[in-house]
Design an enzyme around this catalytic site. Structure first.
Site, PDB file in Angstrom:
ATOM      1  N   CYS A  78       0.852  -1.193   0.000  1.00  0.00           N
ATOM      2  CA  CYS A  78       0.000   0.000   0.000  1.00  0.00           C
ATOM      3  C   CYS A  78       0.882   1.236   0.000  1.00  0.00           C
ATOM      4  O   CYS A  78       1.762   1.381   0.838  1.00  0.00           O
ATOM      5  CB  CYS A  78      -0.884  -0.015   1.234  1.00  0.00           C
ATOM      6  SG  CYS A  78      -1.779   1.514   1.461  1.00  0.00           S
ATOM      7  N   CYS A  84      -0.973   6.277   6.892  1.00  0.00           N
ATOM      8  CA  CYS A  84      -2.164   5.680   7.488  1.00  0.00           C
ATOM      9  C   CYS A  84      -1.804   5.063   8.831  1.00  0.00           C
ATOM     10  O   CYS A  84      -0.734   4.514   9.000  1.00  0.00           O
ATOM     11  CB  CYS A  84      -2.697   4.622   6.531  1.00  0.00           C
ATOM     12  SG  CYS A  84      -3.972   3.588   7.221  1.00  0.00           S
ATOM     13  N   GLN A 341     -15.182 -11.559  14.731  1.00  0.00           N
ATOM     14  CA  GLN A 341     -13.732 -11.510  14.478  1.00  0.00           C
ATOM     15  C   GLN A 341     -13.484 -11.068  13.035  1.00  0.00           C
ATOM     16  O   GLN A 341     -14.184 -11.498  12.127  1.00  0.00           O
ATOM     17  CB  GLN A 341     -13.114 -12.896  14.697  1.00  0.00           C
ATOM     18  CG  GLN A 341     -13.220 -13.392  16.127  1.00  0.00           C
ATOM     19  CD  GLN A 341     -12.173 -12.782  17.047  1.00  0.00           C
ATOM     20  OE1 GLN A 341     -11.284 -12.046  16.623  1.00  0.00           O
ATOM     21  NE2 GLN A 341     -12.305 -13.074  18.325  1.00  0.00           N
ATOM     22  N   TYR A 370     -17.791 -12.713  27.608  1.00  0.00           N
ATOM     23  CA  TYR A 370     -17.511 -11.824  26.467  1.00  0.00           C
ATOM     24  C   TYR A 370     -17.753 -12.617  25.178  1.00  0.00           C
ATOM     25  O   TYR A 370     -16.892 -12.704  24.317  1.00  0.00           O
ATOM     26  CB  TYR A 370     -16.077 -11.290  26.495  1.00  0.00           C
ATOM     27  CG  TYR A 370     -15.639 -10.750  27.826  1.00  0.00           C
ATOM     28  CD1 TYR A 370     -15.807  -9.406  28.124  1.00  0.00           C
ATOM     29  CD2 TYR A 370     -15.057 -11.581  28.791  1.00  0.00           C
ATOM     30  CE1 TYR A 370     -15.406  -8.900  29.355  1.00  0.00           C
ATOM     31  CE2 TYR A 370     -14.664 -11.081  30.022  1.00  0.00           C
ATOM     32  CZ  TYR A 370     -14.839  -9.738  30.300  1.00  0.00           C
ATOM     33  OH  TYR A 370     -14.439  -9.253  31.517  1.00  0.00           O
ATOM     34  N   GLU A 391     -22.574 -11.567  27.482  1.00  0.00           N
ATOM     35  CA  GLU A 391     -22.115 -10.527  26.554  1.00  0.00           C
ATOM     36  C   GLU A 391     -22.892  -9.236  26.835  1.00  0.00           C
ATOM     37  O   GLU A 391     -24.087  -9.272  27.100  1.00  0.00           O
ATOM     38  CB  GLU A 391     -22.365 -11.025  25.113  1.00  0.00           C
ATOM     39  CG  GLU A 391     -22.456  -9.980  24.037  1.00  0.00           C
ATOM     40  CD  GLU A 391     -21.157  -9.213  23.797  1.00  0.00           C
ATOM     41  OE1 GLU A 391     -20.082  -9.836  23.768  1.00  0.00           O
ATOM     42  OE2 GLU A 391     -21.244  -7.989  23.664  1.00  0.00           O
ATOM     43  N   CYS A 467      -6.754 -10.146  22.874  1.00  0.00           N
ATOM     44  CA  CYS A 467      -6.255  -9.392  21.729  1.00  0.00           C
ATOM     45  C   CYS A 467      -5.252  -8.345  22.194  1.00  0.00           C
ATOM     46  O   CYS A 467      -4.867  -7.467  21.431  1.00  0.00           O
ATOM     47  CB  CYS A 467      -7.398  -8.765  20.950  1.00  0.00           C
ATOM     48  SG  CYS A 467      -8.464  -7.765  21.981  1.00  0.00           S
TER      49      CYS A 467
HETATM   50  N1  SAH Z   1     -15.871 -14.149  21.819  1.00  0.00           N
HETATM   51  C1  SAH Z   1     -16.438 -13.298  20.807  1.00  0.00           C
HETATM   52  C2  SAH Z   1     -16.343 -11.816  21.118  1.00  0.00           C
HETATM   53  C3  SAH Z   1     -15.000 -11.301  21.536  1.00  0.00           C
HETATM   54  S1  SAH Z   1     -14.781  -9.542  21.474  1.00  0.00           S
HETATM   55  C4  SAH Z   1     -15.831 -13.593  19.470  1.00  0.00           C
HETATM   56  O1  SAH Z   1     -14.765 -14.150  19.382  1.00  0.00           O
HETATM   57  O2  SAH Z   1     -16.460 -13.252  18.468  1.00  0.00           O
HETATM   58  C5  SAH Z   1     -15.219  -9.016  23.047  1.00  0.00           C
HETATM   59  C6  SAH Z   1     -16.693  -8.951  23.301  1.00  0.00           C
HETATM   60  O3  SAH Z   1     -16.865  -8.520  24.638  1.00  0.00           O
HETATM   61  C7  SAH Z   1     -17.465  -7.968  22.440  1.00  0.00           C
HETATM   62  O4  SAH Z   1     -18.555  -8.640  21.856  1.00  0.00           O
HETATM   63  C8  SAH Z   1     -17.944  -6.896  23.432  1.00  0.00           C
HETATM   64  O5  SAH Z   1     -19.209  -6.384  23.104  1.00  0.00           O
HETATM   65  C9  SAH Z   1     -17.997  -7.679  24.715  1.00  0.00           C
HETATM   66  N2  SAH Z   1     -17.851  -6.934  25.975  1.00  0.00           N
HETATM   67  C10 SAH Z   1     -17.159  -5.804  26.195  1.00  0.00           C
HETATM   68  N3  SAH Z   1     -17.194  -5.485  27.502  1.00  0.00           N
HETATM   69  C11 SAH Z   1     -17.921  -6.441  28.118  1.00  0.00           C
HETATM   70  C12 SAH Z   1     -18.298  -6.672  29.483  1.00  0.00           C
HETATM   71  N4  SAH Z   1     -17.936  -5.851  30.441  1.00  0.00           N
HETATM   72  N5  SAH Z   1     -19.029  -7.766  29.762  1.00  0.00           N
HETATM   73  C13 SAH Z   1     -19.416  -8.620  28.771  1.00  0.00           C
HETATM   74  N6  SAH Z   1     -19.084  -8.441  27.466  1.00  0.00           N
HETATM   75  C14 SAH Z   1     -18.350  -7.376  27.142  1.00  0.00           C
END
Ligand code: SAH
Length: 512
Positions: A78, A84, A341, A370, A391, A467
Site C-alpha cells: 500500500c 495511514c 472476528q 464476552y 455478553e 487481543c
Molecule cells: N468471543 C467473541 C467476542 C470477543 S470480542 C468472538 O470471538 O467473536 C469481546 C466482546 O466482549 C465484544 O462482543 C464486546 O461487546 C464484549 N464486551 C465488552 N465489555 C464487556 C463486558 N464488560 N461484559 C461482557 N461483554 C463485554
C-alpha cells in the site's frame, strides 16, 4: 549517581542502527546509551533520523533516510502505509513480523505478568501465522469527509489524527470495498449529499461500514448518518410530502421537521440502492443513526433500506496440528452492531485452539464470558454438557440465541449484561459452577470483579483468548496468584501488517 549529560537536542541529525522495536512497531536505536524511537524504521536498519522531541533519557525522532536497509525489509503493497495509522509494520517481511509478535507476547508476560522467562518459554508454542497476510479483513469502516475542494472523500485517518487520506482500496480489506466506496462517492457528488464535519457536527454521512462473509460471499453495507432515527423518518415524510420540486434538480435540501430540526436527506436514495445492489454478493444495505458528536462510529439504531439487515457466515473447525478443516462447521447470523472476528481464516484456527485448550469430554459446564454472537460458545457446545454465554451488547445476545437455533444447538444459554456483574450476581444468588471458563475480553482485559468470581468458582481450566498481551499478562498474574498455572500459550496472528496479535492461553487449577 552521576546524571548523564544529554548531548542531543531537537533537530539534531543522528545515524543509528535499529536494535529493537517498540510495542507500536517503532524502531528503537541507541546513541551513546540514549534511546531513539523512530517510526517506520525496522529492526536491522541503519538510519539517519532527526530528533523531534528530546527527553532526558530518550527522544522521538523522524526517519530522514535509510542508509542501509534491514534484511527484514520487504516492499509494502500500500502506498499510503506510512501516513495511514492502520498498518504499522507493512514494510517488514511477514515471517519477521511473526517473530517480533512472538517476542512481544513473551516480553509482556515476563515484564508485566512477572513470570520467569524460562517458564514462559517452556509454555509457549509457535505463533500461528497467516498463509495470505493481505486482504484478510471481513469488515471495514471508512470515514467520510470533504476535501479542500469541497468534494466528498473516503479513506483512512492519518495516524493519530482525524485527517482523511483518500484511499478506496485498503490492502487488508475485501476487493469489493473499492467498488462500493467509489459508487457511494459518485452518488454523493451527483446528489450533493453532504459529508459529516466533525468540528461543526454538521453534514450527513459519517462512515460506511462494510461486512463480508468470506465463506458465504454475502456483503452488507451500512451507512452511518448524523441523524436521529425518529426525526429522520419524520423529515423524510415531510420532504416527500412537500418536496417533490426539491428533488427535481437533484440537490440536497434540508427538510423542516415538526420539531423544527433540520436534516439533510439521502436524496435519490433509490439511485444509491440501484447502484450498490448490482455489486456481486450484495445482500443488504442499511442505515445507522449516530447524531452524537463522538468518536464512536456506530449509533444504536439500524434501519434496513434494501435486502437483509445481517449477513450469514460459516466458521469451520480445524485440527490443531496442521490446522486443516475437520468437516465440522458452525453458521452465524451477524448483525451490524455485533462484534465478529475480523479475520475469518485465522479465527477458525484460534477457536479450534481454544476448543483444544478447553479439554472437553462432553460432560462439562462451561461459561463463555464476552461471548459476542456466541461464536466460541457454539464451538464449545458440541463438545460440552452445557455452555453459558455472557455478553454486554443485547443485539449480539439476540444473534447468539438465533445462532444456537440455526445450528440446532440446544445446550447453550445466553445472558445479556456485563461479565463483571452477571457472573458475581449469579454466583451469589444461584451458586453457579463451572468446569471450564473461557474469556475473550476486549483490549482492556477482564474486570477485577470478574476475575475474583472466576477464582471463587474454581474451574479446572480457564481458557483466556486475548487481543492485547499487556492486559492478558496483568490478568494472568491475578489468576496465578489465585492458585492457577499457565499450561500453554500460543499466539494466533489475526492482524498481519499491524502490531496486534491474538493470544490463546490454557490455565489450570493447581491441585493442593
Ligand atoms: N468471543 C467473541 C467476542 C470477543 S470480542 C468472538 O470471538 O467473536 C469481546 C466482546 O466482549 C465484544 O462482543 C464486546 O461487546 C464484549 N464486551 C465488552 N465489555 C464487556 C463486558 N464488560 N461484559 C461482557 N461483554 C463485554
Amino acid at each position: 549517581m552521576v546524571k548523564k549529560e544529554v548531548s542531543f537536542n531537537k533537530n539534531d541529525l543522528i545515524t543509528v542502527t535499529i536494535e529493537d522495536m517498540g510495542n507500536e512497531g517503532e524502531g528503537i536505536g541507541k546513541a551513546e546509551g540514549y534511546a531513539l524511537f523512530i517510526k517506520d524504521a525496522i529492526l536491522g536498519d541503519v538510519v539517519r533520523c532527526k530528533i523531534m522531541k528530546a527527553k532526558k533519557n530518550y527522544a522521538y525522532a523522524r526517519l530522514e533516510e535509510i542508509i542501509t536497509p534491514s534484511e527484514l525489509r520487504t516492499e509494502p503493497r500500500c502506498r499510503f502505509h506510512k501516513q495511514c495509522g492502520g498498518c504499522q509494520i507493512q514494510c517488514m517481511d511477514y515471517q519477521a513480523q511473526l517473530v517480533w509478535k512472538q517476542k512481544k507476547i513473551k516480553n509482556h508476560l515476563v515484564r508485566i505478568g512477572g513470570f520467569e522467562e524460562a517458564f514462559i518459554e517452556s509454555k509457549m508454542e509457535p505463533i500461528v501465522g497467516m498463509e495470505k497476510p493481505y486482504r484478510y479483513r471481513n469488515k471495514a469502516q471508512y470515514p467520510i469527509g470533504t476535501d479542500k475542494n469541497g468534494e466528498p472523500v473516503t479513506g483512512f485517518y492519518a495516524g493519530r489524527t482525524h485527517d482523511i487520506i483518500p484511499n478506496t482500496d485498503c490492502m487488508l480489506g475485501a476487493e469489493e470495498n473499492q467498488e462500493i466506496l467509489e459508487k457511494l462517492l459518485v452518488y454523493m457528488k451527483k446528489n450533493k449529499v453532504t459529508a459529516y464535519d466533525e468540528k461543526s457536527g454538521t453534514g450527513l454521512l459519517r462512515h460506511v461500514l462494510i461486512r463480508k462473509g468470506f465463506t458465504s460471499g454475502e456483503i452488507l453495507v451500512c451507512l452511518v448518518l448524523n441523524a436521529e432515527r425518529k426525526l429522520w423518518e419524520e423529515s423524510r415524510a415531510v420532504s416527500e410530502e412537500a418536496g417533490k420540486g426539491h428533488r427535481y434538480n437533484g440537490r440536497a435540501v434540508s427538510a423542516e421537521t415538526s420539531e423544527g430540526h433540520r436534516y439533510n436527506r439521502l436524496w435519490a436514495q433509490e439511485e444509491l440502492i440501484a447502484s450498490l445492489s448490482k455489486i456481486k454478493g450484495m445482500t443488504g444495505i442499511c442505515l445507522n443513526f449516530n447524531p452524537e458528536q463522538t468518536n464512536v462510529i456506530l449509533g444504536k439504531e439500524i434501519m434496513s433500506i434494501w435486502g437483509k439487515e445481517w449477513i450469514e457466515d460459516t466458521i469451520h473447525v480445524r485440527d490443531t496440528e496442521q490446522f486443516k478443516r475437520t468437516g465440522d462447521e458452525i453458521s452465524f447470523h451477524i448483525s451490524p452492531l455485533s462484534f465478529y472476528q475480523v479475520n475469518p481464516v485465522q479465527t477458525e484456527k484460534l477457536y479450534s485452539l481454544a476448543l483444544e485448550y478447553a479439554g472437553l469430554t462432553g460432560k462439562e459446564t462451561v461459561w463463555d464470558l464476552y461471548c459476542g454472537i456466541g461464536t466460541i460458545s457454539l464451538f464449545l457446545a458440541r463438545k460440552a454438557g452445557k455452555v453459558y454465554g455472557v455478553e454486554v451488547v443485547p443485539e449480539a445476545i439476540e444473534d447468539a440465541k438465533r445462532n444456537a437455533k440455526l445450528n440446532h444447538i440446544k445446550n447453550a444459554e445466553f445472558f445479556a449484561g456485563k461479565a463483571e456483574e452477571i457472573l458475581p450476581e449469579f454466583y451469589r444468588t444461584k451458586g453457579i459452577k463451572a468446569d471450564v471458563i473461557v474469556v475473550d475480553p476486549p483490549r482492556k482485559g477482564c474486570d477485577s470483579a470478574c476475575l475474583d468470581t472466576m477464582l471463587k468458582m474454581q474451574p479446572d481450566r480457564i481458557v483466556y483468548v486475548s487481543c492485547d498481551s499487556a492486559t492478558l499478562a496483568r490478568d494472568l498474574r491475578i489468576l496465578a496468584d489465585g492458585g492457577y498455572q499457565i499450561e500453554k500459550v500460543r499466539g494466533v496472528d489475526q492482524f498481519g501488517q499491524t502490531v496486534h496479535c491474538e493470544v490463546c492461553v490454557e490455565i489450570c487449577r493447581i491441585n493442593d
